[in-house]
Each structure stands twice: as C-alpha cells, then as structure tokens.
Design a protein around this motif. Structure first.
Motif, PDB file in Angstrom:
ATOM      1  N   GLY A   1      26.298  94.578  34.443  1.00  0.00           N
ATOM      2  CA  GLY A   1      25.523  93.874  35.454  1.00  0.00           C
ATOM      3  C   GLY A   1      25.746  94.426  36.855  1.00  0.00           C
ATOM      4  O   GLY A   1      26.585  95.311  37.081  1.00  0.00           O
ATOM      5  N   GLN A   2      24.974  93.883  37.790  1.00  0.00           N
ATOM      6  CA  GLN A   2      25.003  94.401  39.162  1.00  0.00           C
ATOM      7  C   GLN A   2      26.323  94.137  39.877  1.00  0.00           C
ATOM      8  O   GLN A   2      26.681  94.845  40.808  1.00  0.00           O
ATOM      9  N   GLY A   3      27.057  93.129  39.476  1.00  0.00           N
ATOM     10  CA  GLY A   3      28.306  92.797  40.166  1.00  0.00           C
ATOM     11  C   GLY A   3      29.492  93.633  39.733  1.00  0.00           C
ATOM     12  O   GLY A   3      30.609  93.448  40.267  1.00  0.00           O
TER      13      GLY A   3
ATOM     14  N   ARG B   1      17.626  97.892  27.653  1.00  0.00           N
ATOM     15  CA  ARG B   1      19.015  97.776  28.137  1.00  0.00           C
ATOM     16  C   ARG B   1      19.825  99.056  27.927  1.00  0.00           C
ATOM     17  O   ARG B   1      21.048  99.046  28.088  1.00  0.00           O
TER      18      ARG B   1
ATOM     19  N   ALA C   1      26.671 100.391  33.114  1.00  0.00           N
ATOM     20  CA  ALA C   1      26.299  99.624  34.304  1.00  0.00           C
ATOM     21  C   ALA C   1      25.331  98.498  33.951  1.00  0.00           C
ATOM     22  O   ALA C   1      25.419  97.393  34.500  1.00  0.00           O
ATOM     23  N   ILE C   2      24.420  98.756  33.019  1.00  0.00           N
ATOM     24  CA  ILE C   2      23.453  97.727  32.614  1.00  0.00           C
ATOM     25  C   ILE C   2      24.151  96.601  31.868  1.00  0.00           C
ATOM     26  O   ILE C   2      23.857  95.421  32.069  1.00  0.00           O
TER      27      ILE C   2
ATOM     28  N   SER D   1      32.159  96.660  39.369  1.00  0.00           N
ATOM     29  CA  SER D   1      32.688  97.696  40.273  1.00  0.00           C
ATOM     30  C   SER D   1      32.581  99.061  39.614  1.00  0.00           C
ATOM     31  O   SER D   1      32.355  99.173  38.398  1.00  0.00           O
TER      32      SER D   1
END
Length: 317
Positions: free
Chosen positions: A40-42, A276, A36-37, A44
């Motif tokens: 990134g936040q975008g 990270r 996930a890191i 899915s």
C-alpha cells in the motif's frame, strides 16, 4: 498409435517452453512494483525492499526465470503474497466455476451447431439455409457482454426465470447449479454454436460431392442415413478441430462473461491479479490455462488419428 501419441506429446514441450518464457517476460515488463502494491501507499522504502527480497524480485530477471521454471518442474507454481496462499490453491478454488461454465456452454453450442449445421446443409440454397447462416453470422458478430446483458434483461429482470448474477456450487444441488449457469452458458455457447454451425455446413457440403456419398445414395439409402452415417462421419474432422479450439477458447475467454454474471472463476482471478501485479498468480494461471488448451488440442489430434488412420500412418512415412 503409441508412437504417434509419443511424438505428439514430445512436440508440445517446445510450445510450453516458449509460452512460459513469453508469460514470464510480459509480467516482468509490466510497470509497477508488486511489493509496493501489496503493502500500500503508506509503506516505507525499507518495507518495500524487504518484501521484494522475500518475493525474489531483487534478483536478475534471468535468475528469477530459472528459479520459477525449476520450481514448476517440481510442481510448485509459486506463492501469492497478496492472497497469502499458494498459486495452485487459489487456482483450484476458482477453476470449478470456469470449468462448469465452459462445459455447459460447449454442450449447448455443439448440440445446436450440429443440428442447425446439418439442417442447413440438407436444405442448401433455400430460405431455411439462408436464415440459419444469417443467424450464425449475427451470433459470431454480437459481443458477449451485449448478448449477456440482453439475456439478463429479458430472462432475469423481466421474466424473472433465472437469477441476475451469482454462482452456486454443484454440491448445493444440480438444478440450482444449472439455474445460475444457464444464462452465462447460453451467452458463451451462442458464439460457439454460430462458428461450429458454419463449419458443419461447409464441411458437409464439401463431403456431399464425394463419390462414396453418391454410391450410398445409389444403393437406395435414405437421405437421413446418408447425411448422418456417411457424410457427417467423414466430414467430422474439421468440425472436431473447431470444437476442440472453441472449448479452449471458452476456458481462456470467459473473463468478460464471468465479470458480467459475477461468477468467481479463473477469468476474474486473472483480471484481478493483473490489476495488483501479482506476478506469481498471473504466471501460474496463464501457464496452467495454456497447458489445458494444449491438452485439449492434443486430445483432438489423437481423435483425428482414431477417426482417420491416414493421420497416424503419416507419422510412419
């Protein structure tokens, strides 16, 4: 000597195994999903799940450990998906600055420590001895980031003798390479010098009272010859231990100094990989540093056996 060496090497295997287990468990108990890191936040949920599977994070922890340790046995320390390169490749690019810094700091530390330690022991109880011991206590107590900041302020900002920060590789020229390393090396070397100075003085004072030193003095040998040829030679074993441990500490503990002087070494690499959650890089870097630390201590033990035959003979008893 051969049997002693083999036994010392075999004794390191359990140490490295325990370290590898601890490093692996700590990284996997740290909160945060590396996939996930990296994405990134975008990203899915499906993308995160796919990358987690690619990284092997979907498997049970014990299975991940055995896969990792099996790969290491074959020389594969893993792959950093964040940097998109092998762990060994990333470490190799950053090991040069750290090793150069640690080596220069050790040379500075040991040189001044032996000089001041011998001088303090020679003048025990006098003002010069008290001054050296007070300075060494200050050197041990002062934080590296504070000492480094003071050196930058004085020699880089005020006097402009050395650069404020940065790193120049050795292939760009030895003098320029040393010019960028001298302030961080003094920062690290001062702490090492303070510790080794106190050990040198203590070890020499313990040895001075031995009968063989009194015999050497009775033969009419000069005080300098007695101190350097007899006292220092016999009292060097505990000093050697501190030197070996301090060098390992320089390699592993240079992160703050590297960050302060903006040196792209292993310390900065490990800190950024922790931020990270780069599991493969954290595990590989820490394990390799541990191997270096263990090898340094092995060399110290072997030197012990070379200097003092009683050490290696103890393995035959």
């Amino acid at each position: 000597m051969g049997a002693y060496t083999v036994k010392r090497i075999l004794s390191l295997i359990p140490v490295l195994l325990i370290v590898s287990i601890v490093v692996f468990l700590i990284t996997h108990l740290t909160p945060g999903n590396p996939a996930a890191i990296i994405l990134g936040q975008g990203a899915s949920a499906d993308q995160i799940a796919a990358l987690s599977k690619k990284m092997g994070l979907d498997k049970p922890v014990m299975e991940q450990f055995f896969i990792w340790i099996s790969n290491i046995a074959h020389g594969d320390f893993g792959y950093s998906y964040f940097l998109n390169r092998s762990v060994l490749g990333a470490i190799w690019d950053n090991v040069g600055p750290t090793f150069s810094l640690a080596l220069l700091a050790q040379v500075i530390g040991v040189t001044f420590a032996l000089l001041f330690g011998v001088y303090a022991a020679k003048h025990k109880g006098k003002v010069r001895d008290e001054a050296i011991m007070g300075a060494s206590l200050l050197g041990i107590s002062i934080p590296s980031f504070l000492l480094g900041s003071l050196l930058i302020l004085l020699f880089a900002v005020q006097l402009r003798i050395f650069p404020v920060s940065g790193y120049v590789p050795l292939n760009a020229g030895l003098l320029e390479h040393l010019r960028y390393l001298i302030l961080p090396a003094i920062t690290l070397g001062t702490i090492q010098a303070a510790l080794i100075t106190r050990m040198t003085r203590s070890s020499l004072l313990d040895t001075i009272s031995e009968n063989f030193v009194k015999t050497a003095k009775a033969k009419g040998l000069s005080e300098r010859t007695v101190m350097l040829k007899h006292t220092l030679r016999v009292g060097f074993l505990p000093i050697l231990t501190v030197i070996g441990e301090s060098f390992g500490g320089l390699v592993t503990g240079a992160a703050v100094t590297e960050a302060l002087f903006n040196i792209p070494g292993l310390g900065q690499l490990i800190v950024s990989s922790i931020e990270r959650r780069d599991y493969a890089l954290i595990q590989g870097a820490v394990l390799l540093i541990t191997i270096v630390y263990v090898i340094v201590n092995l060399v110290v033990d072997l030197l012990y056996a070379v200097i003092d035959p009683r050490v290696r003979n103890s393995y035959h008893d």
